[in-house]
Design a protein around this motif. Sequence first.
Motif, PDB file in Angstrom:
ATOM      1  N   LEU A 163      33.288  51.338  41.241  1.00 50.67           N
ATOM      2  CA  LEU A 163      34.743  51.376  41.448  1.00 50.67           C
ATOM      3  C   LEU A 163      35.094  52.373  42.554  1.00 50.67           C
ATOM      4  O   LEU A 163      35.885  52.080  43.452  1.00 50.67           O
ATOM      5  N   TYR A 178      46.300  50.995  49.526  1.00 50.39           N
ATOM      6  CA  TYR A 178      46.718  51.516  48.224  1.00 50.39           C
ATOM      7  C   TYR A 178      47.229  52.935  48.393  1.00 50.39           C
ATOM      8  O   TYR A 178      46.699  53.697  49.209  1.00 50.39           O
ATOM      9  N   MET A 186      43.873  53.648  39.004  1.00 48.08           N
ATOM     10  CA  MET A 186      42.670  52.845  38.746  1.00 48.08           C
ATOM     11  C   MET A 186      41.572  53.703  38.132  1.00 48.08           C
ATOM     12  O   MET A 186      40.897  53.286  37.179  1.00 48.08           O
TER      13      MET A 186
ATOM     14  N   ARG B 151      48.622  45.415  28.948  1.00 49.42           N
ATOM     15  CA  ARG B 151      47.971  45.715  30.239  1.00 49.42           C
ATOM     16  C   ARG B 151      48.708  45.006  31.360  1.00 49.42           C
ATOM     17  O   ARG B 151      49.176  43.880  31.194  1.00 49.42           O
ATOM     18  N   GLU B 156      45.299  45.796  36.716  1.00 50.47           N
ATOM     19  CA  GLU B 156      43.933  45.470  36.277  1.00 50.47           C
ATOM     20  C   GLU B 156      43.232  44.589  37.316  1.00 50.47           C
ATOM     21  O   GLU B 156      42.013  44.676  37.499  1.00 50.47           O
ATOM     22  N   ILE B 158      43.695  44.657  40.664  1.00 50.42           N
ATOM     23  CA  ILE B 158      43.234  45.430  41.827  1.00 50.42           C
ATOM     24  C   ILE B 158      42.047  46.318  41.445  1.00 50.42           C
ATOM     25  O   ILE B 158      41.184  46.592  42.269  1.00 50.42           O
ATOM     26  N   ARG B 159      41.993  46.710  40.175  1.00 53.84           N
ATOM     27  CA  ARG B 159      40.827  47.494  39.736  1.00 53.84           C
ATOM     28  C   ARG B 159      39.584  46.608  39.700  1.00 53.84           C
ATOM     29  O   ARG B 159      38.504  47.013  40.142  1.00 53.84           O
ATOM     30  N   HIS B 161      39.087  44.004  41.533  1.00 58.75           N
ATOM     31  CA  HIS B 161      38.768  43.761  42.940  1.00 58.75           C
ATOM     32  C   HIS B 161      37.997  44.940  43.551  1.00 58.75           C
ATOM     33  O   HIS B 161      37.015  44.751  44.283  1.00 58.75           O
TER      34      HIS B 161
END
Lengths: 199, 199
Positions: A163, A178, A186, B151, B156, B158-159, B161
């Motif tokens: 991540l 972002y 995140m 959620r 979620e 973009i995380r 991704h």
Amino acid sequence: MPKIVDHDARRRELGEAFWRVVLSDGVEAASVRTVAAEAGYSAASLRYYFPTQDELLDYTWQMVLDRALARVGALALPAVPVEAALLVSEQSVPMDAERAAEAQLWFSVAAVARTNERLRARLEEVHATLRDGCIRIVAGLQQVGACHPDRDPTAEGIRLHALIDGLAFHGATLPGVYTPAQMRAMLRSQLDDLRSAPV
Amino acid sequence: MPKIVDHDARRRELGEAFWRVVLSDGVEAASVRTVAAEAGYSAASLRYYFPTQDELLDYTWQMVLDRALARVGALALPAVPVEAALLVSEQSVPMDAERAAEAQLWFSVAAVARTNERLRARLEEVHATLRDGCIRIVAGLQQVGACHPDRDPTAEGIRLHALIDGLAFHGATLPGVYTPAQMRAMLRSQLDDLRSAPV
């Protein structure tokens, strides 16, 4: 041995100049010409101290990495373990200009690493250092009850690392895609999810 | 207009040759010389059809991207939603030689995108496509009860991704650093965690 001291000092000066150019204009602006001009030396002098562009990249990357590690080591960590874990995790995510430039340098090293043995070794070393750091973060959270005992710290650590490097890639290649708040959110979700039992 | 058809066919042949070189020897082996040789043309012919290396990269990248999208569209999706989501997510992760080569091409585009407007636009377009695809995956899971209603599908997505692109980076720069099983496990944990309420 004043000659050797001078040689090292010159290399440091040139590495600092490389880093200043990356910080202000991005890594694509850091040519032999611009770095030499920034340092106040001729392109020929730069080539004397760093015969290839890769050597200058490698030297500067190591210099910047040492500073980043010193920055992490000097952090005043919050008492709440998950907040401390978040602060440490954020250090490799391009949430400000300095970390964005660090990520850019990192991707420059990665881009040439496949054809350069020294940079390849550096890439592997840094990958392992960050991966192990992420595993230690998760293991630390598990010890204080902030990560469910049924979760595997190694598996969760390599996922956190992926991540972080994904965010580093997004921040380095698409600056501003972002906000710092989105990147922090995140990372926080990733750490918060560790509290639950794995499905 | 036989001349134009011929022109397009030649460009496709050269793009295919570029792709074969990347698949077999990696993107760093794909020079004007090796790609022309692979296609059975002279370097001069290649330069006639693609005046710059970036144009060849852009053309080939688009060709490979179209194929990858066709591959995703042709997937026989499992009936269990989370398994279907996993299978789609895996398509951008370098779990085999083809996807590893796709990731390498992708990082080559990213490496030059900051100084090339066309490739920069392509990078932004692909980033947005993958991000939106990930958001749709999460929203789809939420609709069938496989993602907790509290959620946020965008956050979620973009995380997910970022995780996918982190794995793409690791797989492209350090081939073999993770096994396909490890990469799948990271994706599965990411999707499984969506079931729990956010902390």
